[in-house]
Design an enzyme around this catalytic site. Structure first.
Site, PDB file in Angstrom:
ATOM      1  N   GLY A  31      47.288  36.803   8.081  1.00  0.00           N
ATOM      2  CA  GLY A  31      48.262  36.178   7.370  1.00  0.00           C
ATOM      3  C   GLY A  31      47.584  35.538   5.721  1.00  0.00           C
ATOM      4  CG  HIS A  34      44.532  38.350  -0.277  1.00  0.00           C
ATOM      5  ND1 HIS A  34      43.989  39.809  -0.206  1.00  0.00           N
ATOM      6  CD2 HIS A  34      43.488  37.715   0.711  1.00  0.00           C
ATOM      7  CE1 HIS A  34      42.907  40.021   0.679  1.00  0.00           C
ATOM      8  NE2 HIS A  34      42.852  38.514   1.544  1.00  0.00           N
ATOM      9  CG  HIS A  37      46.010  40.739   3.570  1.00  0.00           C
ATOM     10  ND1 HIS A  37      46.039  39.546   2.860  1.00  0.00           N
ATOM     11  CD2 HIS A  37      45.280  40.956   4.523  1.00  0.00           C
ATOM     12  CE1 HIS A  37      45.085  38.824   3.798  1.00  0.00           C
ATOM     13  NE2 HIS A  37      44.754  39.557   4.608  1.00  0.00           N
ATOM     14  CE  LYS A 150      35.822  39.003   1.865  1.00  0.00           C
ATOM     15  NZ  LYS A 150      36.319  38.507   3.106  1.00  0.00           N
ATOM     16  CG  ASP A 151      36.692  41.434   6.924  1.00  0.00           C
ATOM     17  OD1 ASP A 151      36.180  40.376   7.296  1.00  0.00           O
ATOM     18  OD2 ASP A 151      37.668  41.655   6.230  1.00  0.00           O
ATOM     19  CB  SER A 189      42.986  34.230   3.956  1.00  0.00           C
ATOM     20  OG  SER A 189      43.687  35.501   4.052  1.00  0.00           O
ATOM     21  NE  ARG A 190      37.553  32.061   7.105  1.00  0.00           N
ATOM     22  CZ  ARG A 190      37.502  32.921   7.862  1.00  0.00           C
ATOM     23  NH1 ARG A 190      37.649  34.407   7.488  1.00  0.00           N
ATOM     24  NH2 ARG A 190      37.730  32.814   9.257  1.00  0.00           N
TER      25      ARG A 190
END
Ligand code: AMP
Length: 280
Positions: A31, A34, A37, A150-151, A189-190
């Site tokens: 969740g 952005h 996602h 990204k991950d 998200s962070r």
């Protein structure tokens, strides 16, 4: 958009769709959605008949209680974004729905992926990722899974999990490029936890990656890792690592290396950010 909160209802729905030869694409998220996602949703929509997005802030993958406590939750805005982007299904489970028998103590054999980089700095994190992903993949049984580069290491871990679950022939995995702000900052998200001046500081991450990309043919790897880390430190970030490694293994570059990747993890105050860039 259809909202499911119960795992059994969602399973029944996706199975029904697949029995009608519909392809199901799946975008798992935590969740605070952005554009990054949403690019995964768009990729899934292009290649599938039904796109399922899940939003679940998975407690078992947080190795840091403060990070879990402060993880951004923007569910109303998320639902609006999913509707605007014509996502077909949202899965919004409660913790008990994913972990009906409590947290599974099972251990996944991730080999060295669990001891290098994120594995080293976030002990237990990837075991938690595998726990939640095994549950989610069993519930949704997608034809295609969409993940973000990204991950980077997480993509490798989930690919390994899919093999451990014998899903190689049943499910495609698509890895989508990292979406960035115009400034270069990787969307995350962070980032919601950063103020404007911290966002400026965080740009040092992208600059350090670009420095590596520009200099990789000219400088020695270790020297380059050092100067990239210095770029971060000079801008007030606390570096966990800057590493240039083999992009297939995440191990040290060797004569067998076909492609390299530079990966960064650094703290800005108490927010931990990661980013990476594949090289040549
Ligand atoms: P998260 O909600 O952070 O767990 O991320 C859910 C999915 O979105 C993961 O597959 C991420 O890799 C992906 N993702 C996160 N940030 C980005 C980004 N900036 N660009 C593309 N995909 C992303």
């Amino acid at each position: 958009m259809i909202l499911f909160k119960k795992a059994a209802d969602l399973s029944q729905y996706t199975q029904l769709q697949q029995s009608k030869q519909k392809k199901v694409g799946f975008v798992p998220t935590m969740g605070a959605l952005h554009a990054g996602h949403l690019s995964l949703i768009e990729a899934s929509k292009k290649a599938n008949d039904i796109t399922v997005c899940s939003i679940f802030v998975n407690p078992t993958q947080f190795n840091n209680a403060e990070d879990f406590k402060h993880y951004p939750i923007t569910i109303e805005a998320d639902i609006e974004k999913l509707i605007a982007n014509q996502c077909d299904v949202l899965f919004l489970p409660a913790v008990e729905e994913i972990y009906p028998a409590g947290f599974d103590p099972k251990h996944y054999d991730l080999g060295h992926l669990e001891t290098v980089l994120e594995g080293y700095y976030r002990p237990g994190h990837f075991q938690g990722v595998c726990q939640v992903m095994e549950q989610l993949l069993t519930i949704v049984q997608p034809d295609s899974l969409y993940l973000g580069a990204k991950d980077y290491q997480q993509c490798m871990v989930i690919t390994r999990l899919a093999a451990l679950m014998n899903l190689q022939d049943k499910m495609d995995i698509s890895i989508e490029p990292t979406l960035r702000e115009q400034s270069g900052l990787a969307m995350s998200s962070r980032n919601l936890r950063l103020n404007e001046s911290e966002k400026d500081q965080a740009l040092a991450i992208f600059r350090s990656l670009q420095l590596v990309k520009d200099q990789i043919e000219k400088e020695e790897i270790q020297a380059l890792e050092k100067s990239a880390a210095a770029t971060l430190t000079e801008n007030g970030l606390k570096v966990d690592y800057v590493r240039i490694v083999d992009s297939d293994t995440l191990l040290d570059v060797s004569e067998n290396t076909k492609r390299k990747v530079v990966l960064v993890a650094a703290w800005l105050g108490n927010v931990r950010l990661i980013d990476n860039l594949t090289l040549n």
